[in-house]
Design an enzyme around this catalytic site. Structure first.
Site, PDB file in Angstrom:
ATOM      1  CG  ASP A   1      46.327  51.127  53.575  1.00  0.00           C
ATOM      2  OD1 ASP A   1      46.389  52.372  53.678  1.00  0.00           O
ATOM      3  OD2 ASP A   1      46.705  50.485  52.570  1.00  0.00           O
TER       4      ASP A   1
ATOM      5  CE1 TYR B   1      39.985  56.388  55.258  1.00  0.00           C
ATOM      6  CE2 TYR B   1      39.518  54.226  54.324  1.00  0.00           C
ATOM      7  CZ  TYR B   1      39.284  55.583  54.369  1.00  0.00           C
ATOM      8  OH  TYR B   1      38.347  56.142  53.525  1.00  0.00           O
ATOM      9  CG  ASP B   2      40.853  48.886  55.814  1.00  0.00           C
ATOM     10  OD1 ASP B   2      40.466  49.833  55.100  1.00  0.00           O
ATOM     11  OD2 ASP B   2      41.651  48.013  55.427  1.00  0.00           O
TER      12      ASP B   2
ATOM     13  CB  SER C   1      35.175  72.638  23.084  1.00  0.00           C
ATOM     14  OG  SER C   1      34.566  73.402  22.085  1.00  0.00           O
ATOM     15  CG  LEU C   2      39.562  75.080  26.026  1.00  0.00           C
ATOM     16  CD1 LEU C   2      40.717  74.457  26.784  1.00  0.00           C
ATOM     17  CD2 LEU C   2      39.428  76.553  26.389  1.00  0.00           C
TER      18      LEU C   2
ATOM     19  CD  GLU D   1      44.145  75.808  34.840  1.00  0.00           C
ATOM     20  OE1 GLU D   1      43.449  74.843  34.484  1.00  0.00           O
ATOM     21  OE2 GLU D   1      43.671  76.867  35.287  1.00  0.00           O
TER      22      GLU D   1
ATOM     23  CE  LYS E   1      42.287  70.532  25.893  1.00  0.00           C
ATOM     24  NZ  LYS E   1      42.030  69.172  25.412  1.00  0.00           N
TER      25      LYS E   1
ATOM     26  CG  ASP F   1      44.160  62.636  26.821  1.00  0.00           C
ATOM     27  OD1 ASP F   1      42.997  62.964  26.529  1.00  0.00           O
ATOM     28  OD2 ASP F   1      44.856  61.881  26.123  1.00  0.00           O
TER      29      ASP F   1
ATOM     30  CD  GLU G   1      39.473  66.415  31.333  1.00  0.00           C
ATOM     31  OE1 GLU G   1      38.665  67.357  31.492  1.00  0.00           O
ATOM     32  OE2 GLU G   1      39.658  65.858  30.246  1.00  0.00           O
TER      33      GLU G   1
ATOM     34  CE1 TYR H   1      35.468  78.692  34.484  1.00  0.00           C
ATOM     35  CE2 TYR H   1      34.187  77.075  33.290  1.00  0.00           C
ATOM     36  CZ  TYR H   1      34.580  78.378  33.485  1.00  0.00           C
ATOM     37  OH  TYR H   1      34.081  79.341  32.665  1.00  0.00           O
TER      38      TYR H   1
ATOM     39  CE  LYS I   1      41.558  76.957  32.163  1.00  0.00           C
ATOM     40  NZ  LYS I   1      41.103  76.154  33.298  1.00  0.00           N
TER      41      LYS I   1
ATOM     42  CE  LYS J   1      44.511  69.614  21.227  1.00  0.00           C
ATOM     43  NZ  LYS J   1      43.889  68.384  21.594  1.00  0.00           N
TER      44      LYS J   1
ATOM     45  CB  CYS K   1      40.371  37.349   1.743  1.00  0.00           C
ATOM     46  SG  CYS K   1      40.085  37.603   3.505  1.00  0.00           S
TER      47      CYS K   1
ATOM     48  CB  CYS L   1      38.354  33.535   4.018  1.00  0.00           C
ATOM     49  SG  CYS L   1      37.916  34.743   2.751  1.00  0.00           S
TER      50      CYS L   1
ATOM     51  CB  CYS M   1      37.433  39.853   1.958  1.00  0.00           C
ATOM     52  SG  CYS M   1      36.826  38.169   1.980  1.00  0.00           S
TER      53      CYS M   1
ATOM     54  CB  CYS N   1      35.628  36.268   5.014  1.00  0.00           C
ATOM     55  SG  CYS N   1      37.124  36.783   5.837  1.00  0.00           S
TER      56      CYS N   1
HETATM   57  S1  IVH Z   1      39.157  74.725  30.911  1.00  0.00           S
HETATM   58  C1  IVH Z   1      35.899  76.888  28.548  1.00  0.00           C
HETATM   59  N1  IVH Z   1      41.254  73.516  31.928  1.00  0.00           N
HETATM   60  O1  IVH Z   1      39.761  70.178  27.815  1.00  0.00           O
HETATM   61  C2  IVH Z   1      37.082  76.178  28.999  1.00  0.00           C
HETATM   62  N2  IVH Z   1      39.887  72.301  30.413  1.00  0.00           N
HETATM   63  O2  IVH Z   1      38.660  71.489  25.139  1.00  0.00           O
HETATM   64  C3  IVH Z   1      36.769  75.014  29.800  1.00  0.00           C
HETATM   65  N3  IVH Z   1      40.605  69.997  30.024  1.00  0.00           N
HETATM   66  O3  IVH Z   1      36.314  69.872  27.983  1.00  0.00           O
HETATM   67  C4  IVH Z   1      37.851  74.080  29.977  1.00  0.00           C
HETATM   68  N4  IVH Z   1      42.341  70.042  31.369  1.00  0.00           N
HETATM   69  O4  IVH Z   1      37.633  68.409  29.503  1.00  0.00           O
HETATM   70  C5  IVH Z   1      40.205  73.416  31.104  1.00  0.00           C
HETATM   71  N5  IVH Z   1      43.117  72.561  32.917  1.00  0.00           N
HETATM   72  C6  IVH Z   1      42.073  72.463  32.114  1.00  0.00           C
HETATM   73  C7  IVH Z   1      41.778  71.264  31.415  1.00  0.00           C
HETATM   74  C8  IVH Z   1      40.668  71.237  30.563  1.00  0.00           C
HETATM   75  C9  IVH Z   1      41.633  69.295  30.538  1.00  0.00           C
HETATM   76  C10 IVH Z   1      39.628  69.499  29.037  1.00  0.00           C
HETATM   77  C11 IVH Z   1      38.197  69.685  29.440  1.00  0.00           C
HETATM   78  C12 IVH Z   1      37.531  70.454  28.344  1.00  0.00           C
HETATM   79  C13 IVH Z   1      38.512  70.353  27.224  1.00  0.00           C
HETATM   80  C14 IVH Z   1      38.482  71.674  26.468  1.00  0.00           C
END
Ligand code: IVH
Length: 677
Positions: free
Chosen positions: A35, A38-39, A84-85, A116, A118, A120, A180, A233, A295, A319, A413, A416, A431, A436
């Protein structure tokens, strides 16, 4: 050689070195230097750039943290919607997904799948032009996001500039990367521990923290948040790419961070095996995931499959089951919200669930507790799904001990001791005492919140202090706080400077338009939309106060619950007195549209805003239009009078041209505003 030329050569060298080490450290996890060293490189670059300011370029590693504050985040129309998916929750649904895919592709095709994790986090779109990061935008509603470039540039695993040779080789003059943004769990915990030691409010989870961090006004603060990214993507007009797996490989080659834990599968049964492995591994991951994404690998197949509504047919999210944990229910306490709603909270023996320690959880309402027969002393089952707050879903019957206690319904309540009203149709308790302290706090927090009066600095912790010390009881007391300045200075952790800032923010909030004041008053069922409609219709609080239920019901989209609630609010002497005080203090109780309605350019006309405006946020522009008597809608139709088109306006602009609607660019909009002023 002149000094400047020498400096420019060294600057070039240093930039490349720093970029190389950034990549080693932030993307490949294999740092090559200390570090300290690097600095040292960074300091040398900073010093040279300070000596030759004309040599500073936006892609320099020193420019990751901008100096300017972002007042607002301009709206951004995505070139391609961020979709979205669809979700699947079990193996059956996955087989269905595979069947649909094969039906469309034809019997003879056996599609490959990429699985892949997903992540969060928060999705982001990054646009690169000629190898430079030019725009980073949030997803927003999928069509329109917000520009957050200054904050995103502070994330070191996101390259600001790409290798020219690779960019040229693949014809990537302009392209978009999606991914993400997230924060590792360990980093998140560290920050929360530090905050706890300073008695500051804790962040709920890494995702909220990440999304809050990219919307901060000061990029210097974002830079201190350990955010990172996984990209998944690549969208380009001239891709030459044949599949998702090739796309991931190219992203990695370009220097983007790609999650290495992905698998290419040649059949759905292989996908299912991988999903089981993924699910087993989830607890060992350093970041939070909420499932997996499956995918179709081949892009030609993806094109054949296309989209339904807002999701692609070629992908689905799987999920994982919500994580569960068991622990003892020690007690039930009651929380009182700003409307007086009393809700039960489970006080638990601390337990680790999905990586964080849980000691409280929601129990929804009394009826649910009764229906499930949950009692104090039970071993309860906690669940944390996609949402933030863990909930008690059940108890373990076999472990019920003799002597478990049925939860008593509060007679009064819990905060209070005021009278409780039980609403049968809503399965809720309220309440009745509007003074309150819990309600007072909730109301003041709402009044000061962003969508209402937007008083910066007046958050939960401060409101709590003000209310507990009796300095603030009603909204009007906020505007008398300056009278207590001397007293406030004596309070712990309250410096003169922060008081001045707060008082300034309070003063400034007096400029908020009438509809936001109306929303801030916290009249039940009156959300921001209803507040806007009421303000536009009645023009002033005096007219609104005197409006009968019938008159209220005549307003478009104002129904019975709102009109009854408005009547009840204004029938209360205490509220009338409060409004009188707020009026004296200079808040806006007249709709500005009323005064300006004579302006023929705006009055009575319907506007649509599209593209990115440079000098206004969407909200600001909309507000100005409304103040001048215009209406703002989101889609272009025959009823639209004017379309205001900012940069990179897309389909709405095309439609306006098609329909022959007047089009103003930002400049002509601004000129008209200036003329009026
Ligand atoms: S593909 C059309 N790959 O999940 C598909 N999404 O509900 C585009 N996310 O808005 C998304 N990991 O924010 C894809 N490996 C991954 C992901 C991913 C998280 C999120 C992303 C998207 C949401 C889809």
């Amino acid at each position: 050689m002149s000094d400047e030329i020498q400096a420019s050569l060294r600057i070039k060298e240093l930039k490349e070195l720093i970029r190389f080490h950034d990549r080693q450290y932030y993307i490949l996890n294999t740092p090559q230097i200390t570090d300290f060293d690097y600095d040292h490189l960074m300091k040398e670059l900073e010093a040279l750039e300070a000596g030759f300011p004309s040599l500073v370029t936006p892609d320099s590693p020193t420019q990751r943290v901008g100096q300017d504050l972002t007042k607002d985040f301009p709206a951004y129309k995505h070139r391609f919607p961020m979709l979205s998916l669809a979700n699947t929750y079990n193996i059956e649904e996955l087989y269905d997904f595979d069947r649909r895919v094969r039906e469309i592709l034809g019997e003879s095709t056996l599609p490959e799948y990429v699985v892949e994790y997903k992540i969060d986090g928060v999705s982001i779109s990054l646009t690169y032009k000629n190898g430079f990061l030019t725009i980073a935008a949030t997803r927003g509603d999928g069509e329109m996001g917000e520009v957050v470039t200054a904050n995103i540039k502070t994330i070191r695993s996101i390259p600001l500039v790409l290798d020219k040779a690779i960019v040229e080789k693949y014809g990537l003059a302009e392209f978009e990367v999606r991914g993400e943004i997230f924060m590792e769990i360990a980093e998140f915990r560290k920050i929360n521990e530090e905050r706890a030691s300073r008695m500051e409010k804790l962040f709920a989870n890494p995702r909220n923290f990440a999304s809050g961090s990219i919307k901060l006004q000061d990029p210097k603060i974002t830079a201190t948040r350990p955010l990172t990214i996984f990209t998944y993507y690549l969208l380009s007009e001239q891709p030459g790419l044949r599949s998702q797996s090739e796309s991931l490989a190219l992203l990695a080659e370009l220097g983007f961070k790609v999650n290495p834990l992905y698998k290419v599968c040649s059949s759905i049964s292989e996908v299912i095996t991988v999903l089981q492995e993924f699910e087993e591994m989830r607890d060992t991951l350093p970041y939070e995931i909420d499932g997996a994404v499956i995918k179709v690998n081949n892009f030609q197949h993806q094109r054949q499959l296309g989209f339904i509504a807002k999701s692609p047919r070629w992908a689905t999210a799987y999920k994982f089951k919500a994580k569960q944990a068991q622990t003892t229910l020690n007690a039930i306490t009651w929380q009182v919200g700003r409307t007086g709603a009393i809700t039960p909270v489970a006080e638990l023996e601390p337990v680790i669930l999905a990586g964080s320690q849980i000691s409280r959880a929601t129990l929804h309402n009394m009826d649910e507790i009764r229906r499930k027969d949950i009692r104090v002393g039970d071993t309860v089952i906690l669940e944390k799904g996609g949402d933030v707050i863990p909930k008690v879903v059940d108890f373990v019957k076999e472990l019920r001990q003799a002597g478990s206690i049925e939860v008593p319904v509060p007679e009064t309540c819990p905060v209070c001791s005021g009278i409780v009203y039980r609403s049968l149709e809503e399965a809720a308790m309220y309440c009745q005492n509007s003074e309150c302290p819990a309600q007072v706090k909730g109301r003041i927090e709402h009044f000061a919140s962003r969508a209402a009066m937007d008083i910066e600095g007046l958050g939960e912790a401060l409101v709590e202090q003000f209310v507990e010390r009796g300095v603030v009881v009603t909204y009007a007391d906020i505007y008398d706080l300056h009278l207590h300045k001397e007293e406030l200075i004596t309070w712990e952790r309250f410096g003169a400077k922060s008081i001045d800032n707060l008082l300034r923010a309070i003063e400034e909030s007096k400029q908020r338009p009438f509809y936001r004041v109306l929303f801030g008053l916290g009249i039940r069922y009156v959300g921001i939309g209803a507040a806007r409609k009421l303000a536009a219709h009645f023009k002033s609080i005096d007219t609104l106060m005197n409006a009968s239920t019938e008159e209220l019901l005549q307003v478009h989209e104002i129904g019975e619950s709102i009109s009854n609630s408005v009547r009840a609010f204004f029938s209360n002497d205490h509220n009338i007195h409060l409004i009188g005080r707020l009026k004296d203090q200079g808040l806006q109780f007249v709709d500005m549209q009323a005064g300006a309605s004579a302006n023929p350019e705006f009055s009575g006309k319907t506007f649509v805003l599209t593209g990115t405006l440079q000098r206004f946020s969407r909200d600001e522009a909309g507000e100005k239009i409304r103040q001048l008597g215009g209406k703002v809608t989101s889609s272009v139709s025959k009823k639209t009078d004017v379309v205001i088109a900012g940069e990179s306006a897309g389909s709405k602009l095309d439609k306006a041209r098609e329909l022959g609607i007047a089009i103003w660019d930002e400049e002509s909009f601004e000129t008209r505003l200036k003329e009026i002023e």
